[in-house]
Design a protein around this motif. Structure first.
Motif, short mmCIF file in Angstrom:
data_model
loop_
_atom_site.label_atom_id
_atom_site.label_comp_id
_atom_site.label_asym_id
_atom_site.label_seq_id
_atom_site.Cartn_x
_atom_site.Cartn_y
_atom_site.Cartn_z
N MET A 54 3.73 6.56 9.79
CA MET A 54 2.61 5.88 9.06
C MET A 54 2.08 4.86 10.13
O MET A 54 2.82 4.41 11.00
CB MET A 54 2.99 5.58 7.83
CG MET A 54 3.27 6.52 6.56
SD MET A 54 2.30 7.82 6.44
CE MET A 54 2.25 7.94 4.86
N GLY A 55 0.81 4.61 9.83
CA GLY A 55 0.07 3.37 10.63
C GLY A 55 -1.36 3.14 10.28
O GLY A 55 -1.79 3.68 9.26
N PHE A 56 -1.94 2.60 11.23
CA PHE A 56 -3.28 2.00 11.18
C PHE A 56 -4.16 2.87 12.03
O PHE A 56 -3.84 2.93 13.25
CB PHE A 56 -3.33 0.76 11.68
CG PHE A 56 -2.57 -0.39 10.66
CD1 PHE A 56 -3.02 -1.00 9.62
CD2 PHE A 56 -1.11 -0.71 11.34
CE1 PHE A 56 -2.10 -1.83 8.94
CE2 PHE A 56 -0.47 -1.60 10.77
CZ PHE A 56 -0.80 -2.17 9.46
N HIS A 77 0.84 -1.27 0.04
CA HIS A 77 -0.05 0.06 0.06
C HIS A 77 0.98 1.25 0.12
O HIS A 77 0.36 2.17 0.15
CB HIS A 77 -0.74 0.20 1.21
CG HIS A 77 -1.93 -1.20 1.28
ND1 HIS A 77 -2.65 -1.08 0.32
CD2 HIS A 77 -2.14 -2.06 2.16
CE1 HIS A 77 -3.50 -2.45 0.67
NE2 HIS A 77 -3.11 -2.74 1.63
N GLY A 78 1.97 1.08 -0.34
CA GLY A 78 2.98 2.11 -0.09
C GLY A 78 3.61 2.44 1.31
O GLY A 78 4.50 2.13 1.39
N TRP A 79 2.61 2.96 2.05
CA TRP A 79 3.05 3.06 3.55
C TRP A 79 3.19 1.88 4.14
O TRP A 79 3.63 1.94 5.08
CB TRP A 79 1.93 3.82 4.25
CG TRP A 79 0.66 3.56 4.14
CD1 TRP A 79 -0.35 3.56 3.25
CD2 TRP A 79 -0.03 3.00 5.30
NE1 TRP A 79 -1.58 2.97 3.74
CE2 TRP A 79 -1.47 2.38 4.94
CE3 TRP A 79 0.65 2.47 6.53
CZ2 TRP A 79 -2.25 1.58 5.77
CZ3 TRP A 79 -0.32 1.73 7.50
CH2 TRP A 79 -1.77 1.28 6.91
#
Lengths: 271, 169
Positions: A87-89, A50-52
């Motif tokens: 980045m993250g969820f 997903h890229g990140w």
């Protein structure tokens, strides 16, 4: 014709009794399909980019769906995730699942609706019993380096329990050539407790040092996941990020060819 | 508690945009939290569903919205409009059982962005109308990215600044 095949069978079974090390020769059983053993090579895992987030799924997860890869007993998910800096969820919910996070490189920031806000780094193991439900977010704690961590889902023993969260630090020295228990049903030996009769151990082993893993419970199956190195588990040669599930043996030999790190997940097979 | 809630309307590209906003706000020492609407997996709001019961987690999300001092929405365009997860989320918040639910939004600033294959303009126009209706003060400048036009991080930074300004006034 019938007689001949009977004789052949007899000879082989005799050979097998006399010389246990001899195999059944000729036809090789395709190991990946054997009932007592499942092999999941590194390259056979599902991939999501997903890229990140770059993720490798040992078992079906999100957009990766393979009906033959739905887990190993109560072990449902092994995600090997790399998350870009910062980045993250975002906040999302879970229920009735035991969720274990193990950072392999870097650190992860966790925040949940039970009021926990913690950073987990390499050397630590975090477990969350989602039970009746909770929401959490997970972010790379660094703004410069990516984080690599394993997220493992185990189906719970009891449904709808009160959500619980725990996190513990483990000394890497205590797993050199010995099994370090990190997850258990009762938190024994300083391990993290989960709502399932599962036992996770970490071991790092030097080459040519033979170890034998003995199951905690005869009814459990054992899934080996190679974090690093090259080693034999049973008689199966494994490499980095390979997975091997063994059902029928109570004691399993481990022999490293190079310095290796292994995660051992002993789980109930009955879902 | 987070000052700014960043609402992602897809959990691929728009979650990525949401994460970039979070990064930008963190660099300005402003707390934020990303809400990934797709992963919330909420049931579809209908009056019949409401009679059956408001999902328990709505109370938690309502709390997150109540505590927010500003919002950022990053949404894809669906058929020239706002994706169902976004309107569904707003519908549940408005039917959370709190008659004064408008207070959760009234007068708070909101910034809009879109990563969308189709450009996102129409989705943002539609969203802007709805956000104004529920009481948010939407900021004029918006952020857009497509598969052909990469996300411009200067835009993200500038819009973050405008939002922070809006929170102070």
């Amino acid at each position: 014709m019938k007689r001949r095949s009977f004789l052949r069978k007899l000879t082989f079974s005799l050979l097998a009794t006399t010389f246990p090390s001899l195999s059944w020769g000729g036809k090789k059983v395709k190991k990946e399909q054997s009932m007592n053993m499942v092999l999941h090579k590194n390259k056979s895992r599902g991939v999501a980019d997903h890229g990140w987030l770059k993720s490798h799924h040992t078992f079906s997860f999100a957009s990766y769906y393979n009906p033959d890869r739905m887990g190993f007993g109560t072990l449902r998910v092994i995600n090997d995730d790399v998350v870009e800096p910062s980045m993250g969820f975002g906040t999302h919910p879970h229920n009735n699942m035991e969720i274990i996070s193990i950072p392999l490189k870097g650190s992860l920031k966790h925040k949940d609706t039970m009021g926990n806000e913690h950073v987990i780094a390499k050397g630590e193991v975090q477990a969350m019993s989602a039970g009746t439900g909770l929401q959490h977010s997970e972010y790379n704690n660094s703004s410069k380096e990516s984080v690599n961590f394993l997220q493992i889902w185990v189906k719970p023993k009891k449904q709808n329990i009160k959500p619980n969260y725990s996190q513990k630090k483990f000394d890497e020295k205590d797993r050199l050539d010995q099994f370090q228990l990190v997850v258990s049903p009762d938190g024994q030996k300083g391990s993290v407790e989960i709502n399932q009769d599962a036992f996770f151990s970490l071991v790092s082993t030097n080459p040519n040092k033979e170890l034998v893993y003995s199951k905690y419970s005869k009814d459990n199956g054992v899934y080996f996941f190679v974090l690093d190195g090259e080693l034999d588990v049973g008689s199966e040669p494994l490499f980095k990020r390979d997975g091997l599930g063994i059902v029928n043996k109570d004691e399993i030999k481990i022999l490293a060819k190079t310095y290796s790190e292994l995660l051992i997940m002993e789980v109930p097979l009955e879902v | 508690m987070s000052k700014i809630v960043i609402i992602a309307g897809s959990n691929n590209k728009n979650l990525e945009v949401a994460n970039e906003f979070k990064k930008s706000l963190t660099s300005k020492d402003v707390e934020s939290e990303v809400l990934d609407l797709v992963s919330l997996n909420l049931p579809l709001y209908t009056p019949a569903a409401e009679v059956e019961g408001i999902p328990l987690e709505i109370a938690e999300y309502k709390k997150i919205i109540d505590n927010a001092q500003g919002f950022i929405f990053s949404i894809p365009e669906y058929n020239g409009g706002v994706p169902p997860v976004v309107t569904n989320f707003i519908a549940w918040i408005s039917r959370s059982g709190d008659l004064n639910w408008r207070e959760s939004f009234n007068g708070k600033p909101a910034a809009l962005s879109s990563f969308s294959g189709s450009g996102g303009i129409q989705a943002l126009v539609a969203l802007r109308t709805q956000l104004s209706y529920i009481g948010l003060n939407t900021i004029g400048r918006q952020v857009r990215a497509t598969y052909k036009e990469d996300l411009n991080l200067d835009d993200v930074n500038a819009v973050s600044d405008l939002l922070i300004q809006g929170m102070k006034s």
